[in-house]
Design an enzyme around this catalytic site. Structure first.
Site, PDB file in Angstrom:
ATOM      1  N   ASP A 192       8.431  -6.672  -2.448  1.00  0.00           N
ATOM      2  CA  ASP A 192       9.333  -6.079  -3.433  1.00  0.00           C
ATOM      3  C   ASP A 192      10.677  -6.784  -3.388  1.00  0.00           C
ATOM      4  OD1 ASP A 192      10.082  -4.366  -5.478  1.00  0.00           O
ATOM      5  OD2 ASP A 192      10.873  -2.860  -4.113  1.00  0.00           O
ATOM      6  N   GLU A 276       5.356  -6.963  -8.185  1.00  0.00           N
ATOM      7  CA  GLU A 276       5.487  -6.244  -9.447  1.00  0.00           C
ATOM      8  C   GLU A 276       5.493  -7.231 -10.610  1.00  0.00           C
ATOM      9  OE1 GLU A 276       7.946  -2.242  -8.381  1.00  0.00           O
ATOM     10  OE2 GLU A 276       9.085  -4.042  -8.769  1.00  0.00           O
ATOM     11  N   CYS A 328       6.350   8.714  -3.048  1.00  0.00           N
ATOM     12  CA  CYS A 328       6.232   8.625  -1.597  1.00  0.00           C
ATOM     13  C   CYS A 328       4.958   7.852  -1.265  1.00  0.00           C
ATOM     14  CB  CYS A 328       6.157  10.017  -0.964  1.00  0.00           C
ATOM     15  SG  CYS A 328       5.853   9.936   0.810  1.00  0.00           S
ATOM     16  N   CYS A 331       2.378  10.495   0.766  1.00  0.00           N
ATOM     17  CA  CYS A 331       1.723  11.659   0.155  1.00  0.00           C
ATOM     18  C   CYS A 331       1.657  11.574  -1.364  1.00  0.00           C
ATOM     19  CB  CYS A 331       2.444  12.936   0.576  1.00  0.00           C
ATOM     20  SG  CYS A 331       4.088  13.085  -0.145  1.00  0.00           S
ATOM     21  N   CYS A 346      11.017  11.898   2.584  1.00  0.00           N
ATOM     22  CA  CYS A 346      10.156  12.772   1.800  1.00  0.00           C
ATOM     23  C   CYS A 346      10.179  14.205   2.340  1.00  0.00           C
ATOM     24  CB  CYS A 346       8.734  12.219   1.807  1.00  0.00           C
ATOM     25  SG  CYS A 346       7.612  13.259   0.854  1.00  0.00           S
ATOM     26  N   CYS A 349       6.142  15.457   3.067  1.00  0.00           N
ATOM     27  CA  CYS A 349       5.325  15.070   4.226  1.00  0.00           C
ATOM     28  C   CYS A 349       6.162  14.595   5.401  1.00  0.00           C
ATOM     29  CB  CYS A 349       4.318  13.994   3.834  1.00  0.00           C
ATOM     30  SG  CYS A 349       5.086  12.386   3.532  1.00  0.00           S
ATOM     31  N   ASP A 356      13.129   0.266   0.111  1.00  0.00           N
ATOM     32  CA  ASP A 356      12.422  -0.921  -0.365  1.00  0.00           C
ATOM     33  C   ASP A 356      11.084  -1.100   0.356  1.00  0.00           C
ATOM     34  OD1 ASP A 356      14.504  -1.494  -2.117  1.00  0.00           O
ATOM     35  OD2 ASP A 356      15.563  -2.733  -0.641  1.00  0.00           O
TER      36      ASP A 356
HETATM   37 ZN   LIG Z   1       5.598  12.213   1.290  1.00  0.00          ZN
END
Ligand SMILES: [Zn+2]
Length: 370
Positions: A192, A276, A328, A331, A346, A349, A356
């Site tokens: 990325d 990407e 995320c 999850c 997150c 989770c 990044d």
């Molecule tokens: Zn998560």
């Protein structure tokens, strides 16, 4: 921007001696005249006959000129003829645009100092350009010292000698690559564009721009600011402008070397590289990031990576960028964050990692079978 498959340019600094430099400079001046008169001939011919003059016809004119004008005769015949190809390309581009309904300007005449490169169209022993004892042998010029800092993989086809604004000379050698197929490797890596670093990998590795490049870029910015403060038309302004041009050139070269090194390493290490899709990326991500992408030469890097992966038998996959930053990677829940938030934390989770790094992992998740 991207090279056709299997064709690659290698750029090396060369150090012509005084006599060689004088000859090359004269050749550039003569080629400029050939260029401008061939362009004028085409224009006049078209105005009189409503049809185009061909390159073949122009070659006859060049031959006749050679007999009449000693300065034309001094230039290597391949080099002189190649000028006519440039005129032809400029002309064809012009007509293509006219036919597409655009209103392009007529191909421009080159002013003094605006014609900066010469091309030997054949490379190899006994041809216009070749290597001899670690030097570059140019027919009618002699043995020129060259900094061969990189090994050439493939067959050299042509050699362009370029005089850059800084006064330095370079040889750009176009090479048809031998296909180098690396042994199979099923390791995938996501990549990325970083905000602070150049790139972040899905294994968490951060790749910064090399220190010497960062330093050169800082100097470039300082010079740009300094130029803006100088009075228009002043001597000082002209001096800073020249310095700025030299610095631009330095940054360009350093960046290119860095891109070569990094793309070689990635292609060597990984069987599948996932990035990407750039065209979509620019639309999706916000303006300041788009700017940092263009600053970092990300597009150039990806096209380099693409052809290297291809010629090494590696897979480079481009995935749509939607959601790679916010999702995320453990999850799949959306965790909204603005550009200034550097950490992905997150609440669902409990995953905490660099934003990044999280994005690079998501990029890998988007491939069909990773
Ligand atoms: Zn998560």
């Amino acid at each position: 921007m991207s090279s056709p498959k299997g064709i690659r340019n290698y750029k090396f600094r060369i150090h012509p001696n005084k006599e060689q430099e004088r000859k090359l400079t004269n050749w550039l001046a003569t080629c400029r005249i050939i260029y401008n008169s061939a362009l004028a001939d085409r224009k006049n011919y078209y105005e009189r006959n409503s049809k185009g003059l061909t390159r073949i016809a122009q070659q006859e004119t060049l031959k006749a000129d050679k007999a009449k004008r000693p300065q034309v005769k001094k230039v290597h015949s391949q080099v002189a003829q190649e000028v006519l190809f440039r005129v032809e390309r400029a002309y064809n581009n012009f007509f293509r645009r006219v036919q597409a309904g655009e209103k392009p300007g007529y191909p421009r005449y080159k002013g003094p100092g605006q014609y900066k490169s010469l091309t030997f169209t054949q490379f190899g022993d006994g041809l216009g350009a070749s290597f001899q004892n670690d030097k570059l042998k140019l027919s009618k010029i002699g043995l020129v010292k060259i900094d061969l800092h990189r090994e050439i993989y493939g067959k050299a086809k042509t050699c362009t000698i370029k005089h850059e604004q800084s006064g330095k000379w370079y040889a750009i050698i176009t090479v048809e690559e031998y296909p180098v197929l690396y042994s199979p490797n099923w390791q995938s890596i996501g990549l990325d564009v970083g905000i602070k670093e150049f790139a972040v990998l899905s294994n968490g590795e951060k790749i910064a721009n090399p220190k010497h490049l960062q330093k050169s870029e800082r100097k470039l910015k300082t010079l740009q600011r300094s130029l803006a403060r100088k009075k228009k038309g002043s001597k000082n302004r002209a001096r800073v402008r020249l310095k700025l041009a030299k610095q631009h050139e330095k940054v360009r070269n350093q960046r290119k070397d860095f891109h070569h090194q990094l793309s070689n390493q990635l292609v060597w290490k990984y069987g599948k590289i996932i990035v990407e899709d750039l065209q979509i990326t620019n639309m999706v991500k916000n303006h300041s990031l788009a700017k940092s992408i263009s600053d970092a030469g990300w597009g150039e890097f990806i096209s380099m990576l693409t052809y290297k992966a291809e010629s090494a038998g590696r897979v480079l996959e481009k995935v749509p960028p939607h959601g790679t930053t916010q999702e995320c990677s453990r999850c799949g829940n959306i965790v909204k964050k603005s550009l200034s938030v550097r950490i992905h934390a997150c609440p669902h989770c409990g995953l905490v990692l660099d934003r990044d790094h999280n994005a690079a992992i998501n990029i890998v998740h988007k491939t069909k079978a990773s």
